[in-house]
Structure formats: structure tokens, C-alpha cells
Design a protein around this motif. Structure first.
Motif, PDB file in Angstrom:
ATOM      1  N   ALA A 116       0.788  -1.247   0.000  1.00 57.14           N
ATOM      2  CA  ALA A 116       0.000   0.000   0.000  1.00 57.14           C
ATOM      3  C   ALA A 116       0.815   1.289   0.000  1.00 57.14           C
ATOM      4  O   ALA A 116       0.369   2.285  -0.582  1.00 57.14           O
ATOM      5  CB  ALA A 116      -0.956  -0.007   1.196  1.00 57.14           C
ATOM      6  N   PRO A 117       1.998   1.358   0.657  1.00 54.85           N
ATOM      7  CA  PRO A 117       2.735   2.624   0.684  1.00 54.85           C
ATOM      8  C   PRO A 117       2.977   3.230  -0.698  1.00 54.85           C
ATOM      9  O   PRO A 117       2.983   4.463  -0.836  1.00 54.85           O
ATOM     10  CB  PRO A 117       4.056   2.247   1.353  1.00 54.85           C
ATOM     11  CG  PRO A 117       3.695   1.148   2.273  1.00 54.85           C
ATOM     12  CD  PRO A 117       2.647   0.368   1.535  1.00 54.85           C
ATOM     13  N   ILE A 118       3.166   2.405  -1.711  1.00 55.82           N
ATOM     14  CA  ILE A 118       3.486   2.955  -3.035  1.00 55.82           C
ATOM     15  C   ILE A 118       2.284   3.689  -3.624  1.00 55.82           C
ATOM     16  O   ILE A 118       2.395   4.878  -3.965  1.00 55.82           O
ATOM     17  CB  ILE A 118       4.017   1.838  -3.951  1.00 55.82           C
ATOM     18  CG1 ILE A 118       5.335   1.308  -3.365  1.00 55.82           C
ATOM     19  CG2 ILE A 118       4.193   2.339  -5.374  1.00 55.82           C
ATOM     20  CD1 ILE A 118       5.809   0.015  -3.943  1.00 55.82           C
ATOM     21  N   PRO A 119       1.113   3.075  -3.755  1.00 55.76           N
ATOM     22  CA  PRO A 119      -0.025   3.850  -4.243  1.00 55.76           C
ATOM     23  C   PRO A 119      -0.442   4.964  -3.293  1.00 55.76           C
ATOM     24  O   PRO A 119      -0.899   6.017  -3.757  1.00 55.76           O
ATOM     25  CB  PRO A 119      -1.147   2.806  -4.385  1.00 55.76           C
ATOM     26  CG  PRO A 119      -0.722   1.639  -3.588  1.00 55.76           C
ATOM     27  CD  PRO A 119       0.753   1.644  -3.568  1.00 55.76           C
ATOM     28  N   VAL A 120      -0.264   4.772  -1.999  1.00 57.89           N
ATOM     29  CA  VAL A 120      -0.620   5.838  -1.053  1.00 57.89           C
ATOM     30  C   VAL A 120       0.256   7.066  -1.288  1.00 57.89           C
ATOM     31  O   VAL A 120      -0.219   8.206  -1.266  1.00 57.89           O
ATOM     32  CB  VAL A 120      -0.483   5.338   0.403  1.00 57.89           C
ATOM     33  CG1 VAL A 120      -0.514   6.501   1.384  1.00 57.89           C
ATOM     34  CG2 VAL A 120      -1.607   4.370   0.731  1.00 57.89           C
ATOM     35  N   ALA A 121       1.552   6.840  -1.531  1.00 57.36           N
ATOM     36  CA  ALA A 121       2.454   7.964  -1.793  1.00 57.36           C
ATOM     37  C   ALA A 121       2.026   8.703  -3.061  1.00 57.36           C
ATOM     38  O   ALA A 121       1.971   9.935  -3.089  1.00 57.36           O
ATOM     39  CB  ALA A 121       3.888   7.460  -1.938  1.00 57.36           C
ATOM     40  N   TRP A 130       7.299  -2.589  15.106  1.00 62.27           N
ATOM     41  CA  TRP A 130       7.917  -1.360  14.613  1.00 62.27           C
ATOM     42  C   TRP A 130       8.520  -1.554  13.233  1.00 62.27           C
ATOM     43  O   TRP A 130       8.700  -0.611  12.469  1.00 62.27           O
ATOM     44  CB  TRP A 130       8.989  -0.883  15.596  1.00 62.27           C
ATOM     45  CG  TRP A 130      10.119  -1.869  15.791  1.00 62.27           C
ATOM     46  CD1 TRP A 130      10.195  -2.860  16.733  1.00 62.27           C
ATOM     47  CD2 TRP A 130      11.322  -1.971  15.015  1.00 62.27           C
ATOM     48  NE1 TRP A 130      11.365  -3.560  16.594  1.00 62.27           N
ATOM     49  CE2 TRP A 130      12.087  -3.037  15.561  1.00 62.27           C
ATOM     50  CE3 TRP A 130      11.840  -1.280  13.926  1.00 62.27           C
ATOM     51  CZ2 TRP A 130      13.327  -3.403  15.047  1.00 62.27           C
ATOM     52  CZ3 TRP A 130      13.076  -1.645  13.425  1.00 62.27           C
ATOM     53  CH2 TRP A 130      13.793  -2.691  13.976  1.00 62.27           C
ATOM     54  N   ARG A 131       8.821  -2.797  12.885  1.00 58.95           N
ATOM     55  CA  ARG A 131       9.414  -3.064  11.564  1.00 58.95           C
ATOM     56  C   ARG A 131       8.450  -2.700  10.449  1.00 58.95           C
ATOM     57  O   ARG A 131       8.859  -2.205   9.394  1.00 58.95           O
ATOM     58  CB  ARG A 131       9.807  -4.536  11.456  1.00 58.95           C
ATOM     59  CG  ARG A 131      10.946  -4.922  12.378  1.00 58.95           C
ATOM     60  CD  ARG A 131      11.240  -6.411  12.337  1.00 58.95           C
ATOM     61  NE  ARG A 131      12.283  -6.769  13.270  1.00 58.95           N
ATOM     62  CZ  ARG A 131      12.077  -7.042  14.545  1.00 58.95           C
ATOM     63  NH1 ARG A 131      10.869  -7.008  15.032  1.00 58.95           N
ATOM     64  NH2 ARG A 131      13.089  -7.348  15.331  1.00 58.95           N
ATOM     65  N   TRP A 132       7.145  -2.916  10.675  1.00 54.23           N
ATOM     66  CA  TRP A 132       6.181  -2.561   9.644  1.00 54.23           C
ATOM     67  C   TRP A 132       6.096  -1.046   9.489  1.00 54.23           C
ATOM     68  O   TRP A 132       5.967  -0.527   8.384  1.00 54.23           O
ATOM     69  CB  TRP A 132       4.803  -3.133   9.975  1.00 54.23           C
ATOM     70  CG  TRP A 132       4.740  -4.628   9.952  1.00 54.23           C
ATOM     71  CD1 TRP A 132       4.511  -5.473  11.009  1.00 54.23           C
ATOM     72  CD2 TRP A 132       4.927  -5.484   8.807  1.00 54.23           C
ATOM     73  NE1 TRP A 132       4.535  -6.778  10.595  1.00 54.23           N
ATOM     74  CE2 TRP A 132       4.779  -6.819   9.255  1.00 54.23           C
ATOM     75  CE3 TRP A 132       5.179  -5.255   7.454  1.00 54.23           C
ATOM     76  CZ2 TRP A 132       4.893  -7.917   8.410  1.00 54.23           C
ATOM     77  CZ3 TRP A 132       5.286  -6.351   6.604  1.00 54.23           C
ATOM     78  CH2 TRP A 132       5.150  -7.654   7.080  1.00 54.23           C
ATOM     79  N   THR A 133       6.159  -0.333  10.609  1.00 55.93           N
ATOM     80  CA  THR A 133       6.124   1.136  10.575  1.00 55.93           C
ATOM     81  C   THR A 133       7.299   1.667   9.773  1.00 55.93           C
ATOM     82  O   THR A 133       7.136   2.518   8.882  1.00 55.93           O
ATOM     83  CB  THR A 133       6.180   1.698  12.006  1.00 55.93           C
ATOM     84  OG1 THR A 133       5.126   1.143  12.775  1.00 55.93           O
ATOM     85  CG2 THR A 133       6.049   3.207  12.002  1.00 55.93           C
ATOM     86  N   LEU A 134       8.466   1.135  10.077  1.00 51.05           N
ATOM     87  CA  LEU A 134       9.675   1.595   9.398  1.00 51.05           C
ATOM     88  C   LEU A 134       9.657   1.190   7.919  1.00 51.05           C
ATOM     89  O   LEU A 134      10.058   1.974   7.043  1.00 51.05           O
ATOM     90  CB  LEU A 134      10.892   0.993  10.093  1.00 51.05           C
ATOM     91  CG  LEU A 134      12.144   1.857  10.145  1.00 51.05           C
ATOM     92  CD1 LEU A 134      11.842   3.229  10.720  1.00 51.05           C
ATOM     93  CD2 LEU A 134      13.221   1.174  10.982  1.00 51.05           C
ATOM     94  N   THR A 135       9.173   0.006   7.618  1.00 47.89           N
ATOM     95  CA  THR A 135       9.072  -0.454   6.228  1.00 47.89           C
ATOM     96  C   THR A 135       8.143   0.456   5.436  1.00 47.89           C
ATOM     97  O   THR A 135       8.486   0.886   4.322  1.00 47.89           O
ATOM     98  CB  THR A 135       8.541  -1.899   6.170  1.00 47.89           C
ATOM     99  OG1 THR A 135       9.439  -2.756   6.866  1.00 47.89           O
ATOM    100  CG2 THR A 135       8.402  -2.364   4.738  1.00 47.89           C
ATOM    101  N   ALA A 136       6.981   0.767   6.012  1.00 49.51           N
ATOM    102  CA  ALA A 136       6.018   1.606   5.297  1.00 49.51           C
ATOM    103  C   ALA A 136       6.595   2.991   5.032  1.00 49.51           C
ATOM    104  O   ALA A 136       6.531   3.503   3.908  1.00 49.51           O
ATOM    105  CB  ALA A 136       4.723   1.716   6.095  1.00 49.51           C
TER     106      ALA A 136
END
Lengths: 120, 248
Positions: B91-96, B170-176
Motif C-alpha cells: 500500500a505505501p506505493i499507491p498511497v504515496a 515497529w518493523r512494519w512502521t519503518l518499512t512503510a
């Protein structure tokens, strides 16, 4: 023996997690072993439905504080839990918080006989 | 109650409460291991006697108590927690990208509104930049700078908030936030203000300019900094939330 043991009386919220993290910091263990160790080290002061620790262990693992792996222990296959570095950090924070609470409650219980309570 | 029936009752209770099959199977497997250890402790073999059943049930816990414990600690219902790869890697890519789209809509909408409210002097269409008010030129220049940093920062903040609410590692937060930063670092902005009416252009694109434009490195670092700031801000939240701890 009374089969209606409560899982977690209100005043013990958070205590099972703290105990499990503390014991797993000593060495990896499986569920039955953890229960026996809690009973032994608490002097049998804490009674609870032994099966109730498994959902707690699963939740701690979801949070990344523990890892689990099925291993052979004494000729039997059991799921062994280990503390992660995140778990060690959370354990330190939780122990600090617990001691803070214990000290505060202790001060209240000991009280000060020379202090008059405020009156309206 | 037979210890076999204890586990069956737990299984039925978990099914009734909608606990996922995977979670239920895992719990039941470990409860069965525990029962086997209880038998070994007492040096008994399974005989389905009532006394044995009662002893096992009293140690393990009643089925309703075990189901209640499972529900209290169950996997959260949040879609973000149930699908972390989809939520924090895909999701981060389309969200960006959508953050830039939303930002442009907002900004151009604001400019149109300004033109409508403040009069023709603030309308930019069909006019050369020399005819624009100074405030309008500054606003457009600010937009060009802001689009590099604000939308990705907002996208990273949104994803970090979702991760925090879902209670994921926290790894997911940092990954996103890192992935948003990666996309943000690829943003190329090219603006030419209209020297003559109708000859301006505003171009956005994605490329790999890290090696020759330092500003793209900053664009990459801003969302990452948002993620780190979120993690730093929540680092003292205790896991064991004691009910009497006022600091929690």
C-alpha cells in the motif's frame, strides 16, 4: 480442587505477561514448564487456569516479544518460547513500571499518621 | 467432563466466537501438549475416569474460561494487523502517489478559489507570470517546494498511525515509511512559469535521480524521519499496562 479458577482477577492485569517475560529471560521454556516455574518461584501464591497462558504467549509473540518453535524436549515434541531483543526491552520497561507502582502503593499503605487529610 | 471433551468444548467455543481456525488449532495443539504433560506429571495414563477428568479440567481451566482467555488475547480485528504485508509493503506505493494527486487537487482548488474570491488579479490561466501578483508567484513557488515533501510526509504519517493503531511491530512502521520515502525520492518536479500567456508547464514524474540531485535524497529522508519520529514518540508505551499505572 475448584475447577472455577479465574483467568485473571482484575488486580492482576498485566502480571501474567510480566511473569512470562521474566521467566523466558532466564531460559527458553515451553508452556507447561512456564506454569511449573511460576508456581515454584511464587511459592504457589499465584493460582490460575494453566491453559490460559497460551493465548497470552501467542499475543506476546504477535507483538514480536517472543518467538516459538516446536522442538524435541525430553523425548517429547513441545512448542518452546524464547524472548526476543524487543521482549527484553519491554521486560525492562515493565519491571520498572511495576516497581514504581509497588513503591507508590507501599507508601500509601504505610501512610503517614501525622498528616491530616484535607477537609472540605 | 472428559479431558478430550474439555478440548472439544474449547474448540466448539472458539468456533462459536469466530476465532480463526489457525488460531484455534494452534491453541488446541498446545493445550493437548499440556494435558499430556499433566498426565506424565501424575504418572497416569488416560482412562477417562471422572476423577481424572476433574483433575485435568481443574488444572487446565474450564472450557469457557479458556475460550474467554483466547478472546481476550485474540488476533486483532484490524485489517492492517491481519494483512500487514498488504498494508505496509504494498500500500505505501499507491498511497504515496495518491498523496501527490490529493495535494495537487487541494492546491489547484485553492488557487481557483483564490481567483474566484480575490478577483481576476489572482487568476493564473491565460496570463504571463509578469502579470501575476507577487503573492501568487510566491504561493506557486511554495507549492513547488511543498509538493516534494508534504504529501509523502503526510502519507508516511498516515501509514505510521495505522500501524500504531493496529499494534503491529515497529518493523512494519519503518518499512512503510521507508517505502514512501523511496517513492518520494524518485519524484521529479519540473516547473516553468509562463513567460508568455499559456506557455507555462508543471510536470511531475518518477525517476532514479538520487545520484545527481541532492534534493531527492532529502525527499527520501523526510518520510523516513516521520516514521522514526513516530517510533521514538511511542517507545515508552509499556507493554504490560498495569491497571493501576497512571503513566500508561
Amino acid at each position: 480442587m475448584n475447577a472455577t479458577k479465574r483467568t485473571n482477577p482484575d488486580f492482576l492485569n498485566g502480571v501474567p505477561e510480566l511473569l512470562l517475560l521474566r521467566l523466558l529471560a532466564q531460559q527458553p521454556m515451553y508452556g507447561y514448564e512456564l506454569v511449573q516455574r511460576i508456581k515454584l518461584q511464587s511459592g504457589a501464591a499465584l493460582e490460575f487456569g494453566e491453559g490460559c497462558i497460551y493465548p497470552i504467549l501467542h499475543r506476546l509473540e504477535r507483538f514480536g516479544l517472543l518467538t516459538s518453535q516446536r522442538e524435541s524436549v525430553g523425548g517429547r515434541s513441545r512448542v518452546v518460547y524464547r524472548l526476543t531483543p524487543d521482549g527484553e526491552r519491554k521486560l525492562a520497561e515493565s519491571v520498572s513500571a511495576w516497581r514504581h507502582v509497588v513503591r507508590a502503593v507501599g507508601r500509601v499503605l504505610e501512610g503517614d499518621a501525622h498528616v491530616e487529610p484535607a477537609r472540605a | 467432563m472428559s479431558n478430550r471433551h474439555v478440548l472439544e468444548a474449547v474448540a466448539a467455543g472458539l468456533r462459536r466466537q469466530g476465532v480463526s481456525e489457525a488460531e484455534a488449532a494452534r491453541l488446541l495443539e498446545e493445550l493437548a501438549d499440556h494435558v499430556a504433560d499433566l498426565f506424565a506429571e501424575q504418572g497416569e495414563t488416560m482412562n477417562d475416569s471422572v476423577q481424572q477428568d476433574d483433575r485435568i479440567a481443574s488444572r487446565l481451566g474450564r472450557p469457557d474460561v479458556l475460550v474467554a482467555a483466547a478472546l481476550a488475547n485474540r488476533r486483532p480485528a484490524s485489517v492492517f494487523a491481519r494483512h500487514p504485508v498488504l498494508s505496509f509493503v504494498v500500500a505505501p506505493i499507491p498511497v504515496a502517489i495518491l498523496s501527490w494527486v490529493a495535494f495537487l487537487f487541494l492546491c489547484f482548488g485553492a488557487l481557483e478559489l483564490a481567483g474566484w474570491l480575490l478577483g481576476d488579479a489572482y487568476v493564473i490561466e491565460g496570463r504571463a507570470v509578469s502579470d501575476w501578483p507577487a503573492g501568487l508567484v510566491q504561493a506557486v513557488n511554495l507549492l513547488v517546494v511543498a509538493i516534494r515533501f508534504l504529501p509523502p510526509a503526510a502519507a508516511a504519517a498516515l501509514l505510521c498511525w495505522c500501524a500504531r493503531r493496529a499494534g503491529v511491530s515497529w518493523r512494519w512502521t519503518l518499512t512503510a515509511s521507508g517505502l514512501v520515502g523511496l517513492v518520494a525520492g524518485m519524484l521529479l518536479v519540473q516547473v516553468s512559469l509562463p513567460v508568455e500567456a499559456g506557455q507555462g508547464s508543471f510536470q511531475l514524474g518518477l525517476g532514479f535521480p538520487f545520484y545527481h540531485q541532492w534534493i531527492n535524497l532529502v525527499q527520501f529522508l523526510v518520510p523516513l524521519a516521520v516514521g522514526v519520529a513516530f517510533l521514538w514518540g511511542t517507545r515508552h508505551r509499556p507493554l504490560v499496562k498495569l491497571s493501576t499505572d497512571e503513566r500508561a
